[in-house]
Write a protein that holds these residues in place. Structure first.
Motif, PDB file in Angstrom:
ATOM      1  N   ALA A 172       4.845  -4.562  -2.340  1.00 24.61           N
ATOM      2  CA  ALA A 172       4.029  -3.366  -2.573  1.00 24.61           C
ATOM      3  C   ALA A 172       2.662  -3.534  -1.921  1.00 24.61           C
ATOM      4  O   ALA A 172       2.100  -2.571  -1.385  1.00 24.61           O
ATOM      5  CB  ALA A 172       3.888  -3.123  -4.072  1.00 24.61           C
ATOM      6  N   GLU A 173       2.121  -4.738  -1.946  1.00 26.19           N
ATOM      7  CA  GLU A 173       0.806  -4.979  -1.354  1.00 26.19           C
ATOM      8  C   GLU A 173       0.837  -4.791   0.161  1.00 26.19           C
ATOM      9  O   GLU A 173      -0.060  -4.152   0.739  1.00 26.19           O
ATOM     10  CB  GLU A 173       0.328  -6.399  -1.689  1.00 26.19           C
ATOM     11  N   VAL A 174       1.864  -5.317   0.807  1.00 25.69           N
ATOM     12  CA  VAL A 174       1.971  -5.179   2.260  1.00 25.69           C
ATOM     13  C   VAL A 174       2.180  -3.719   2.640  1.00 25.69           C
ATOM     14  O   VAL A 174       1.583  -3.220   3.601  1.00 25.69           O
ATOM     15  CB  VAL A 174       3.106  -6.066   2.811  1.00 25.69           C
ATOM     16  N   ASN A 175       3.006  -3.007   1.900  1.00 24.97           N
ATOM     17  CA  ASN A 175       3.220  -1.580   2.177  1.00 24.97           C
ATOM     18  C   ASN A 175       1.923  -0.793   2.005  1.00 24.97           C
ATOM     19  O   ASN A 175       1.632   0.122   2.771  1.00 24.97           O
ATOM     20  CB  ASN A 175       4.298  -1.014   1.257  1.00 24.97           C
ATOM     21  N   ARG A 176       1.174  -1.155   1.019  1.00 28.82           N
ATOM     22  CA  ARG A 176      -0.115  -0.507   0.794  1.00 28.82           C
ATOM     23  C   ARG A 176      -1.055  -0.756   1.963  1.00 28.82           C
ATOM     24  O   ARG A 176      -1.740   0.137   2.449  1.00 28.82           O
ATOM     25  CB  ARG A 176      -0.692  -1.056  -0.500  1.00 28.82           C
ATOM     26  N   GLY A 177      -1.075  -2.005   2.450  1.00 33.09           N
ATOM     27  CA  GLY A 177      -1.893  -2.329   3.610  1.00 33.09           C
ATOM     28  C   GLY A 177      -1.424  -1.620   4.863  1.00 33.09           C
ATOM     29  O   GLY A 177      -2.238  -1.175   5.687  1.00 33.09           O
ATOM     30  N   ASP A 178      -0.129  -1.477   5.010  1.00 33.21           N
ATOM     31  CA  ASP A 178       0.451  -0.748   6.141  1.00 33.21           C
ATOM     32  C   ASP A 178      -0.065   0.690   6.149  1.00 33.21           C
ATOM     33  O   ASP A 178      -0.479   1.226   7.186  1.00 33.21           O
ATOM     34  CB  ASP A 178       1.977  -0.790   6.022  1.00 33.21           C
ATOM     35  N   TYR A 179      -0.042   1.328   4.985  1.00 28.27           N
ATOM     36  CA  TYR A 179      -0.504   2.712   4.890  1.00 28.27           C
ATOM     37  C   TYR A 179      -1.991   2.814   5.242  1.00 28.27           C
ATOM     38  O   TYR A 179      -2.426   3.734   5.924  1.00 28.27           O
ATOM     39  CB  TYR A 179      -0.248   3.229   3.485  1.00 28.27           C
ATOM     40  N   LEU A 180      -2.765   1.856   4.755  1.00 31.52           N
ATOM     41  CA  LEU A 180      -4.195   1.856   5.042  1.00 31.52           C
ATOM     42  C   LEU A 180      -4.465   1.673   6.532  1.00 31.52           C
ATOM     43  O   LEU A 180      -5.260   2.390   7.127  1.00 31.52           O
ATOM     44  CB  LEU A 180      -4.887   0.741   4.253  1.00 31.52           C
ATOM     45  N   VAL A 181      -3.799   0.707   7.142  1.00 32.02           N
ATOM     46  CA  VAL A 181      -4.056   0.361   8.547  1.00 32.02           C
ATOM     47  C   VAL A 181      -3.549   1.431   9.503  1.00 32.02           C
ATOM     48  O   VAL A 181      -4.233   1.769  10.478  1.00 32.02           O
ATOM     49  CB  VAL A 181      -3.408  -1.002   8.882  1.00 32.02           C
TER      50      VAL A 181
END
Length: 457
Positions: A172-181
């Motif tokens: 979930a953390e990586v997906n969240r970062g993906d959305y941000l980036v």
């Protein structure tokens, strides 16, 4: 707009902080938090202007593009937009009257935003932003870039309307970062190289790209070319403050992103960005040494003092202009960064730009400033292009990448906005060809008409 995150809107921004005087507290709406995280204010607010009233000049290889008024003014802004029209402008770059926006407005990234986030942004701009009934400077690019309908073909080739979809194989953390980036924060629009038609080269995501006078570096997980050698804590510190010990200092567009947006994100959001970047596909762009590993302290103060300026012009300029803050050996102080183990001295373009334009960012209410020393500086006019080249070469040779060399022409190019894009160069060469072709066709037509008339007589 600039941008920074998505449907996780309630987790975005710290309660303290703000942008252009917009203080965020516990009562801040989801839309306001999204707008601050997205850094919309940075691009849609002219220097000294009212928030979101537009008029900010955005340099591009095609010419200057002026941001639009996005206040809820019904005469000058977006006050007449429906939620559907707002969403189309944000995610597809098309206004209600059918005008196509240039991708300086990163709708190619915003296209990934969720319906919920776009809806919250719409509510914020329509109900919380103060309307400003003032028109902005109109964008007027040279032919053929002034033909906005050409964006139809460009969009058909390079614009996707696909929304962000979490990867089930990622945390979930990586997906969240993906959305941000890659969506709301649109880091990808600066840090991904561009192809001939100025679209993102999706084969090299986040591998570094030119921003005119500045260069957005490779931020893939490659340990040499990218940020793979950084720790998560170092990345978080850099994103929040623009400073990472023995690594990098934010300047230019990145300093703006830190000041107006990134410093206001919660720690969980910054950690998510770091987690995503550190697991990206590593892309080596030819470097053999990490950007932050160059240089060491210098002893030149002991050996060169008293010498003739013409023998070591770069050192003399450094000693008289730079050493007071960065120290004679280049190791810096608590307020001013070291010049070695600093990514700014590993590339000549960013080093020149920092000297020419200076560095400014404000974090936690404290301003970090380096004055502009370029010949166009308002208050100094103290270093010409050759002097900037000399001091740049000295800094590179002692504290940075000694393999690089700077000329006065390189400095002039940075002052003029950086290297010209091949497409812009070709367009300028094409215009005379088109004019010549039209003239020749006209002459031939006149000759044929004249010949026919003589034959008739």
């Amino acid at each position: 707009m600039r941008t920074a995150f998505n449907g996780l809107l309630t987790l975005l921004v710290c309660a303290a902080g703000g942008a252009h005087g917009q203080v965020l507290d516990a009562s801040a709406s989801p839309g306001k938090r999204l707008a601050v995280a997205a850094d919309c204010v940075a691009c849609h607010t002219a220097p000294g202007g009212k928030p979101f009233a537009g008029g900010y000049p955005l340099g591009s290889p095609m010419g200057v593009i002026y941001s639009t008024n996005i206040t809820p003014s019904k005469t000058a802004g977006i006050g007449g937009y429906t939620s559907e029209q707002f969403a189309r402008a944000v995610r597809d770059g098309v206004t209600p009257d059918g005008t196509h926006l240039y991708p300086a407005m990163p709708y190619t990234s915003y296209a990934k935003m969720t319906d919920a986030d776009v809806g919250e942004l719409y509510n914020y701009f329509m109900h919380e932003v103060q309307p400003v009934d003032a028109t902005t400077h109109k964008t007027d690019l040279d032919f053929p870039f002034n033909i906005r309908s050409s964006m139809l073909g460009w969009n058909a080739l390079f614009h996707s309307q696909k929304r962000f979809t979490p990867d089930p194989d990622k945390s979930a953390e990586v997906n969240r970062g993906d959305y941000l980036v890659n969506a709301l924060a649109h880091c990808d629009t600066c840090h991904t190289p561009r192809n001939f038609l100025m679209a993102a080269d999706t084969s090299k995501p986040l591998a570094g790209g030119s921003l005119g006078s500045w260069y957005a570096p490779n931020i893939t997980s490659d340990k040499t070319s990218g940020i793979g050698a950084w720790s998560s804590d170092e990345l978080v510190a850099y994103l929040r403050t623009g400073h990472a010990d023995d690594k990098a200092q934010a300047a230019g567009p990145m300093a703006e992103a830190v000041e107006h947006s990134l410093q206001h994100l919660e720690g969980a959001d910054l950690k998510a960005i770091a987690a995503y970047l550190l697991q990206t596909q590593p892309i080596n762009t030819g470097e053999t040494k990490a950007r932050h590993e160059f240089g060491q302290a210098s002893t030149d103060e002991l050996t060169l003092r008293g010498g003739k300026p013409e023998d070591n012009p770069g050192w003399h300029i450094f000693s008289g202009t730079c050493a007071n803050c960065h120290q004679a050996n280049g190791q810096g102080t608590r307020e001013y960064p070291s010049l070695f183990h600093n990514t700014a001295t590993s590339r000549s373009d960013n080093l020149i730009a920092a000297i020419v334009y200076g560095v400014h960012r404000e974090v936690d209410g404290v301003a970090i400033d380096m004055p502009a020393f370029g010949p166009d500086a308002l208050f100094t006019d103290r270093l010409n292009d050759q002097q900037i080249a000399d001091v740049s070469n000295y800094v590179l040779s002692r504290y940075g990448n000694a393999a690089l060399n700077v000329t006065a022409a390189d400095v002039a190019q940075v002052r003029e906005g950086g290297p010209k894009a091949p497409l812009a160069v070709m367009a300028k060469l094409t215009i005379p060809v088109i004019v010549l072709a039209v003239v020749l066709i006209g002459l031939m037509a006149m000759m044929l008409i004249s010949r026919r008339r003589r034959q008739e007589v």
